[in-house]
Design an enzyme around this catalytic site. Structure first.
Site, PDB file in Angstrom:
ATOM      1  N   ASN A   1       8.064   5.713   0.349  1.00 55.75           N
ATOM      2  CA  ASN A   1       6.929   5.761   2.157  1.00 55.75           C
ATOM      3  C   ASN A   1       7.554   4.270   2.259  1.00 55.75           C
ATOM      4  OD1 ASN A   1       6.887   7.949   1.852  1.00 55.75           O
ATOM      5  ND2 ASN A   1       4.518   8.367   1.458  1.00 55.75           N
TER       6      ASN A   1
ATOM      7  N   ARG B   1       8.426  17.958   4.546  1.00 54.28           N
ATOM      8  CA  ARG B   1       7.358  17.825   3.318  1.00 54.28           C
ATOM      9  C   ARG B   1       6.115  17.656   3.850  1.00 54.28           C
ATOM     10  NH1 ARG B   1       5.228  12.099   1.566  1.00 54.28           N
ATOM     11  NH2 ARG B   1       4.634  12.341  -0.387  1.00 54.28           N
TER      12      ARG B   1
ATOM     13  N   TYR C   1       7.072   1.445   5.778  1.00 53.92           N
ATOM     14  CA  TYR C   1       5.720   1.289   6.677  1.00 53.92           C
ATOM     15  C   TYR C   1       6.326  -0.533   7.321  1.00 53.92           C
ATOM     16  CZ  TYR C   1       4.196   5.895   6.291  1.00 53.92           C
ATOM     17  OH  TYR C   1       4.142   7.003   6.438  1.00 53.92           O
TER      18      TYR C   1
ATOM     19  N   GLU D   1       1.841   8.020  -3.420  1.00 54.48           N
ATOM     20  CA  GLU D   1       1.567   6.093  -3.239  1.00 54.48           C
ATOM     21  C   GLU D   1       0.405   6.350  -3.928  1.00 54.48           C
ATOM     22  OE1 GLU D   1       0.493   5.549   1.260  1.00 54.48           O
ATOM     23  OE2 GLU D   1       2.964   5.671   2.072  1.00 54.48           O
TER      24      GLU D   1
ATOM     25  N   HIS E   1      -2.063  14.502  -2.715  1.00 54.69           N
ATOM     26  CA  HIS E   1      -1.384  13.243  -1.333  1.00 54.69           C
ATOM     27  C   HIS E   1      -3.251  13.291  -1.167  1.00 54.69           C
ATOM     28  CE1 HIS E   1       0.739  11.747   1.906  1.00 54.69           C
ATOM     29  NE2 HIS E   1      -0.464  10.965   1.488  1.00 54.69           N
TER      30      HIS E   1
ATOM     31  N   GLU F   1       8.590   9.740   3.965  1.00 54.45           N
ATOM     32  CA  GLU F   1       7.393   8.910   5.074  1.00 54.45           C
ATOM     33  C   GLU F   1       7.744   7.970   5.988  1.00 54.45           C
ATOM     34  OE1 GLU F   1       3.176   8.226   4.013  1.00 54.45           O
ATOM     35  OE2 GLU F   1       3.479  10.562   3.425  1.00 54.45           O
TER      36      GLU F   1
END
Ligand code: FCB
Length: 439
Positions: free
Chosen positions: A289, A74, A291, A163, A118, A347
């Site tokens: 994504n 990606r 985290y 995002e 991005h 991600e």
């Protein structure tokens, strides 16, 4: 853990974080060039001017991916390489770079997932109001069209935005990322405009490249109450609204969440006719994504938040709690509450204070982080989540936005002085993991 045979294992990067070569082959300035040059905005005054020099070393980087057995990659296209002024005159050299990259990936049997935005908005568009200006939305659709015309026959997976929460809130309300604004009304208008531009870009992509699969990439933070009081529960609900539902609900339910609409009050965005229909355009996939999570408590004013620390948990160098269960629960929730289309983890990864030794980089904690999150993804699939692939953030150590080069997320270490790439132990483990899955 046995993932399906056609499950895609890959890694992710983004243009400004790795390419460098910011003044080459006609690239125009982006908002990140300007932000980095503004004192006090980025750790150590760092910038993406050189980064990983990927613009010149992309062939070596493809060979690196191949040596790790990656099946997918990606990356993002830098809009200011394609349209240096954001719109108008197209720069063929910019498109040629991505064409070489894509052809190299395909020759190496690596499936590209292309992200259009991005975060490196052409500065010329920012000068006219950036994402707050509706004209930018049209410019984005034209840019999507130009890239799709050139690469739509070769790239199957396309993401519009990366995002929206970061683009809108982190960059326009909290001021932490370019363009560094601190205006809630502006930020919420930007959030809405981004989603509309996503719909416009989907239409443009489909018109110029009918066989592709297109979607958007959202970032999620799991929200857990930071205490046992009713107000902690409410704060976690509100944080979930602020971070997750504000973007999910319009995309998949066709309206903004009522509780957040009430809380934002006069700050809510202006919605024009047809906007909600554009936002709800069907998608072929959703990029996830993930985290960390937050332990949430209310701030003083009923609007802001405070966060507790979990004394039992491990934290990464970003000070993010390691919480794989949040990935599992989020994937399942997307399936159950939003009837989400096929999902990709676009991600997931961690920054740690890596040390380069003569024997390599012993990043056991990153490896454990990845393994635990793969397991979480696997569990989510057992619970019905339609997950199709997984992209580790990141292939390379790179320019980590406001943190500059101080935070290393790569599975491959980059020695910025020599631009040497050194696979960390986590990369070698990932290579073996992928090989096992494919055996
Ligand atoms: C995400 C960004 C990505 C990277 C990781 C750590 O928010 O999409 O570019 O910086 O965080």
């Amino acid at each position: 853990m046995r993932f399906p045979r056609d499950f895609l294992w890959g890694a992710a990067t983004s243009s400004y974080q790795i390419e460098g070569a910011v003044q080459e082959d006609g690239r125009g300035p982006s908002i990140w060039d300007i932000f980095c040059a503004t004192p006090g905005k980025v750790y150590g005054g760092h910038s993406g001017a050189i980064a990983c020099d990927h613009y010149h070393r992309y062939a070596e980087d493809i060979a690196l991916m191949q040596s790790l057995g990656l099946q997918a990659y990606r990356f993002s296209v830098a809009w200011p390489r394609i349209f240096p002024q954001g719109r108008g005159k197209l720069n063929p050299a910019g498109l040629s770079f991505y064409e070489r990259l894509v052809d190299g990936l395909l020759a190496a049997n690596i499936a590209p997932l292309l992200t259009l935005y991005h975060w490196d908005l052409p500065q010329a568009l920012q000068d006219q109001g950036g994402w707050a200006n509706r004209d930018t939305l049209m410019a984005f659709a034209d840019y999507a069209d130009a890239v799709a015309r050139r690469l739509g026959d070769r790239v199957k997976l396309w993401a519009t935005h990366n995002e929206p929460w970061c683009i809108a809130i982190l960059s326009h309300a909290l001021g932490k990322h370019a363009p560094g604004k601190t205006d809630w009304k502006l930020a919420l208008q930007v959030s809405h405009n981004l989603l509309v531009s996503h719909g416009l870009a989907l239409d443009a992509l489909r018109a110029s490249a009918s066989a592709i699969q297109a979607g958007i990439v959202l970032n999620f933070t799991w929200a857990t109450p930071g205490g046992d009081r009713q107000e902690d529960e409410e704060a976690a609900q509100r944080y979930d609204g602020f971070f997750n539902r504000w973007f999910l609900d319009p995309l998949f339910k066709g309206s903004y969440p009522q509780d957040m609409w009430d809380i934002y009050g006069a700050r809510v965005p202006r919605i024009e006719a047809d906007d909600m229909a554009l936002i709800q355009r069907p998608m072929d996939f959703l990029g996830v994504n993930y985290y960390t999570r937050e332990l949430v408590r209310p701030g003083q004013d009923g609007f802001s938040f405070r966060f507790e620390r979990n004394p039992k948990a491990e934290y990464t160098a970003m000070n993010w709690e390691v919480y794989p269960q949040g990935l599992e629960d989020m994937l399942v929730r997307l399936h159950e509450d939003y009837s989400a289309p096929p999902l990709y983890v676009t991600e997931n990864g961690a920054a740690f204070d890596d040390v380069l030794t003569p024997g390599g980089v012993r990043d056991a904690r990153r490896r454990a982080y990845l393994e635990a999150h793969f397991q979480a993804a696997y569990n989510a699939m057992q619970r019905g989540a339609p997950l199709r692939g997984y992209f580790v953030w990141s292939l390379l150590d790179n320019f980590e936005w406001a943190e500059g080069y101080a935070k290393r997320f790569g599975i491959v270490y980059v020695d910025y002085k020599t631009q040497k790439r050194i696979p960390k132990d986590s990369a070698l483990w990932y290579r073996d993991f992928i090989a096992q899955q494919r055996a």
